[in-house]
Design an enzyme around this catalytic site. Structure first.
Site, PDB file in Angstrom:
ATOM      1  N   GLU A   1       0.811  -1.217   0.000  1.00  0.00           N
ATOM      2  CA  GLU A   1       0.000   0.000   0.000  1.00  0.00           C
ATOM      3  C   GLU A   1       0.849   1.274   0.000  1.00  0.00           C
ATOM      4  OE1 GLU A   1      -0.640  -2.659   1.855  1.00  0.00           O
ATOM      5  OE2 GLU A   1      -2.563  -3.331   1.043  1.00  0.00           O
TER       6      GLU A   1
ATOM      7  N   GLN B   1      -7.442  -1.280  -1.349  1.00  0.00           N
ATOM      8  CA  GLN B   1      -8.536  -2.246  -1.507  1.00  0.00           C
ATOM      9  C   GLN B   1      -9.614  -2.115  -0.426  1.00  0.00           C
ATOM     10  OE1 GLN B   1      -7.665  -6.699  -1.794  1.00  0.00           O
ATOM     11  NE2 GLN B   1      -7.898  -6.031  -3.903  1.00  0.00           N
TER      12      GLN B   1
ATOM     13  N   ALA C   1     -10.271   0.388   3.304  1.00  0.00           N
ATOM     14  CA  ALA C   1      -9.711   1.450   4.145  1.00  0.00           C
ATOM     15  C   ALA C   1      -8.936   0.868   5.327  1.00  0.00           C
ATOM     16  CB  ALA C   1     -10.824   2.364   4.650  1.00  0.00           C
ATOM     17  N   ASP C   2      -9.277  -0.368   5.689  1.00  0.00           N
ATOM     18  CA  ASP C   2      -8.570  -1.056   6.771  1.00  0.00           C
ATOM     19  C   ASP C   2      -7.084  -1.265   6.443  1.00  0.00           C
ATOM     20  OD1 ASP C   2     -11.265  -2.692   8.171  1.00  0.00           O
ATOM     21  OD2 ASP C   2     -11.383  -1.917   6.133  1.00  0.00           O
TER      22      ASP C   2
ATOM     23  N   ILE D   1      -5.202   0.938   4.692  1.00  0.00           N
ATOM     24  CA  ILE D   1      -4.582   2.205   4.303  1.00  0.00           C
ATOM     25  C   ILE D   1      -3.438   2.564   5.259  1.00  0.00           C
ATOM     26  CG2 ILE D   1      -5.972   3.875   5.641  1.00  0.00           C
ATOM     27  CD1 ILE D   1      -6.323   5.433   2.941  1.00  0.00           C
TER      28      ILE D   1
ATOM     29  N   PRO E   1      -0.555   1.161   6.166  1.00  0.00           N
ATOM     30  CA  PRO E   1       0.836   1.174   5.685  1.00  0.00           C
ATOM     31  C   PRO E   1       1.147   2.357   4.766  1.00  0.00           C
ATOM     32  CG  PRO E   1      -0.141  -1.005   5.419  1.00  0.00           C
ATOM     33  CD  PRO E   1      -1.261  -0.066   5.775  1.00  0.00           C
TER      34      PRO E   1
ATOM     35  N   HIS F   1     -12.289  -5.521   7.553  1.00  0.00           N
ATOM     36  CA  HIS F   1     -12.944  -5.133   6.302  1.00  0.00           C
ATOM     37  C   HIS F   1     -14.123  -4.222   6.616  1.00  0.00           C
ATOM     38  CE1 HIS F   1     -10.854  -8.884   5.234  1.00  0.00           C
ATOM     39  NE2 HIS F   1     -10.829  -8.450   3.991  1.00  0.00           N
TER      40      HIS F   1
END
Lengths: 349, 327
Positions: B60, B82, B84-85, B87, B89, B129
């Site tokens: 990411e 893919q 928001a969980d 994001i 990194p 997720h």
């Protein structure tokens, strides 16, 4: 690497400058530039002790690596994505002593950031030197993204060079960058200025193998090792890597083995983590002394010429400091400038 | 005019902008052959080729960092994270790099990237997720943070984000992707960044919300209307910088404010909206500012029962409105 202290030979650089592809004038210009960069570095530490420069970070010892790499760059065409150690590189690419001092003193006319970034964050859009943060290892990704842009715009004959210390090769973002470049064989040259310490942590505690270049094997590109204190060795390798990249041959990881001759920054005391014997041994391999010895042996310049050159550089540097010290600080209203593009809303309106 | 749900509206925005502007390209995990796990980029690879529809490694920070680099050469990258969980990194690249590029170079560079990220719970996504991560980004100058609640806004705001000269984080609620269709025009149009939308005018209470909660709040407002409470519902849409004028104008009219969001209570956007009202509209208030948010636990447990208990819904919002109305 040969041991300069024990070497009776007139110089210990790799081959001669013509073989490396450098003209006489280029060698003399590099010698002058490296002496100038060291003189600027010397004066920055004095400015720090005088309390005039709040932060100083050194490139002393890295000059051959940085000038060798800069000579391989088509300045203003190829992009360079540097890190905080790269003052000599910025100067080799075209930044002047005055511009360096304006940056160090946080003046309004600081071309790198207008007095916003602490010293060591060299930037010039005109020279295609890309602004960086202080986060270690975050920036090679930007070189990779630039290289992807060349693919979309179908511009050929362009490459991006990014530079970092061996400490950065422990960062996740570094691996993400070199991996992406390897997958797509992008025109990026990754230059590791391996000075063997991440501030105080020795290489053995930061890199699990003796050579950073060995990491290239896992990323689908050649890893090349050179004596980073030998201008000709660095230039030859960097030029080959940049030419290969520009020709569509893919990326290279170039490891330049060198040594930082001063503490990490003015806030660091290197006596806590390395001995004077070790520092002295590397002083004997000072890249500027080595190039000077070569230039004398090759009769590109004589002792008088060197003395005159050093005198002229010293005068230029003093004049640049004087001018930078008299330059105005940024106006306080500029604190709010450039948060967003012109006409964009700000959160406090 | 064609009817589109939110995912179709987003796909339409991407396709229209890529067709109109060769500088626009998308990159992310599974965005190419698969067309994205939610199919936001479905069909783009065949139409625009692999240089402009880039399947990336699972990296990411790399996705956002590469987007940043390309933007420096004048391109307009749209990066997909893919979920928001994942994001987190990329936070260094978004906050330390993209958001600061213009400022730290004194205007020498700018970084026109869009980072899209599906967010939100209620789709049995469990802890990784389901997250609402917008508050991680709503305190960094240089960034813009958007969260559309309708297909029309999703397309118009995404096009505005792509054309914006600064980095935008664009949150798309997963439960809205295949929600109701509405009229979404073919071709390009923009919805202005920085402007809230008045979804339902009212005189008794101002309700500020965004994302999926805009829909639940409207349902609750209709329920309260039948009980004689007239709720004004304002969809913030742009979470940073906030539309201060719209918030203050509404609360000065109604005298009561309720902020509803799916993100956690503590540190969520409601605190900022509440502080803004307290500072600038205190003398207009007839009641304390109220916040209704998800509880301070991680979004969200996998069990149906726990998920339902965690989620806000129209009934919970209606109860909060009723309570505030009675103050």
């Amino acid at each position: 690497m040969s041991d300069a202290a024990a070497a009776p030979a007139p110089h210990d650089l790799c081959g001669d400058h013509a073989a490396a592809g450098l003209a006489d004038a280029q060698v003399l210009a590099a010698l002058r530039g490296m002496i100038q960069a060291r003189a600027v570095d010397d004066r920055l530490w004095l400015l720090s002790r005088q309390g005039k420069a709040h932060f100083v970070i050194t490139s002393a010892g890295h000059e051959a690596t940085q000038f060798g790499c800069a000579l391989a760059v088509h300045a203003g065409r190829d992009y360079v994505v540097p890190y905080y150690r790269d003052m000599a590189l910025a100067m080799a690419l075209g930044q002047t002593p005055l511009e360096i001092f304006l940056h160090a003193l946080g003046r309004a006319a600081d071309p790198s950031s207008g007095g916003r970034q602490m010293f060591g964050h060299f930037n010039s859009r005109a020279l295609r030197i890309v602004s960086g943060s202080s986060s270690v290892g975050s920036h090679p990704l930007h070189a990779v993204g630039l290289a992807w842009a060349f693919r979309i715009t179908k511009e050929r004959g362009l490459a991006a060079m990014t530079l970092f210390g061996e400490g950065a090769t422990a960062e996740g973002a570094w691996h993400e960058a070199i991996s992406f470049a390897g997958i797509h064989q992008l025109p990026v040259v990754f230059v590791c200025e391996n000075n063997q310490y991440a501030i105080s942590v020795p290489q053995a505690r930061e890199v699990p193998v003796p050579d950073v270049a060995a990491k290239a094997a896992g990323y689908g590109m050649p890893g090349v090792i050179v004596d980073g204190n030998d201008l000709f060795a660095v230039y030859a390798a960097a030029r080959q890597a940049m030419e290969r990249a520009r020709a569509g041959g893919g990326p290279t990881l170039l490891e330049c083995k060198t040594y930082r001759l001063r503490p990490h920054s003015n806030a660091d005391d290197d006596r806590k983590y390395r001995g004077e014997d070790e520092v002295s041994a590397w002083r004997a391999r000072d890249p500027i002394t080595r190039l000077e010895r070569y230039a004398l042996a090759a009769e590109l310049i004589d002792q008088t010429g060197v003395a005159e050159l050093r005198q002229a550089v010293a005068a230029e540097v003093e004049q640049a400091i004087d001018q930078a010290e008299r330059a105005p600080a940024p106006a306080v209203e500029t604190l709010f400038d450039h948060l967003y593009g012109a006409g964009e809303p700000s959160s406090d309106q | 005019m064609p009817q589109r749900n939110m995912i179709e509206a987003i796909r339409s925005a991407l396709a229209d902008e890529m067709a109109a502007d060769e500088r626009v390209f998308v990159l992310g995990e599974d965005v190419g052959v698969k067309g994205g796990v939610f199919l936001a980029t479905d069909g783009l690879l065949a139409r625009f080729g692999e240089d402009r529809v880039v399947d990336t490694p699972i990296a990411e920070a790399g996705i956002v960092g590469v987007a940043i680099g390309a933007s420096l050469h004048g391109l307009r990258p749209v990066a997909e994270i893919q979920f928001a969980d994942y994001i987190h990194p990329a936070i260094d690249q978004i906050l330390n790099e993209a958001a600061r590029f213009r400022y730290r170079s004194n205007g020498d560079w700018h970084c026109p990237i869009v980072v899209r990220a599906p967010f939100g719970a209620g789709v049995h996504g469990a802890l990784y997720h389901s997250q609402s991560t917008e508050a991680l980004f709503t305190s960094t100058p240089g960034l813009k943070v958007l969260a559309p609640s309708t297909p029309y806004d999703a397309k118009g705001l995404l096009i505005a984000a792509i054309r914006d000269p600064d980095p935008v984080v664009f949150f798309e609620h997963k439960q809205l992707y295949r929600g109701a269709r509405e009229e979404v025009p073919d071709g390009s149009y923009t919805v202005p960044i920085g402007r809230a939308a008045l979804r339902r005018p009212g005189n008794d209470i101002s309700l500020f919300t965004y994302g999926l909660m805009a829909h639940h709040s409207l349902a609750a407002a209709e329920e309260l209307a039948r009980e004689g409470v007239d709720v004004e519902v304002i969809d913030l849409r742009t979470l940073y910088p906030l539309d201060h004028a719209a918030i203050l104008e509404s609360v000065r009219k109604t005298g009561k404010a309720l902020i509803v969001h799916e993100d956690k209570l503590t540190g969520g956007l409601g605190g900022e909206v509440g502080a803004l009202i307290a500072e600038h509209a205190f003398e207009y208030l007839d009641a304390p500012v109220r916040r209704l948010a998800s509880p301070d636990v991680h979004a969200v447990a996998f069990s149906d029962v726990l998920e339902a208990h965690f989620m806000l819904n129209p009934a919970k919002i209606a109860a909060a409105i009723r309570d505030l109305a009675a103050y």
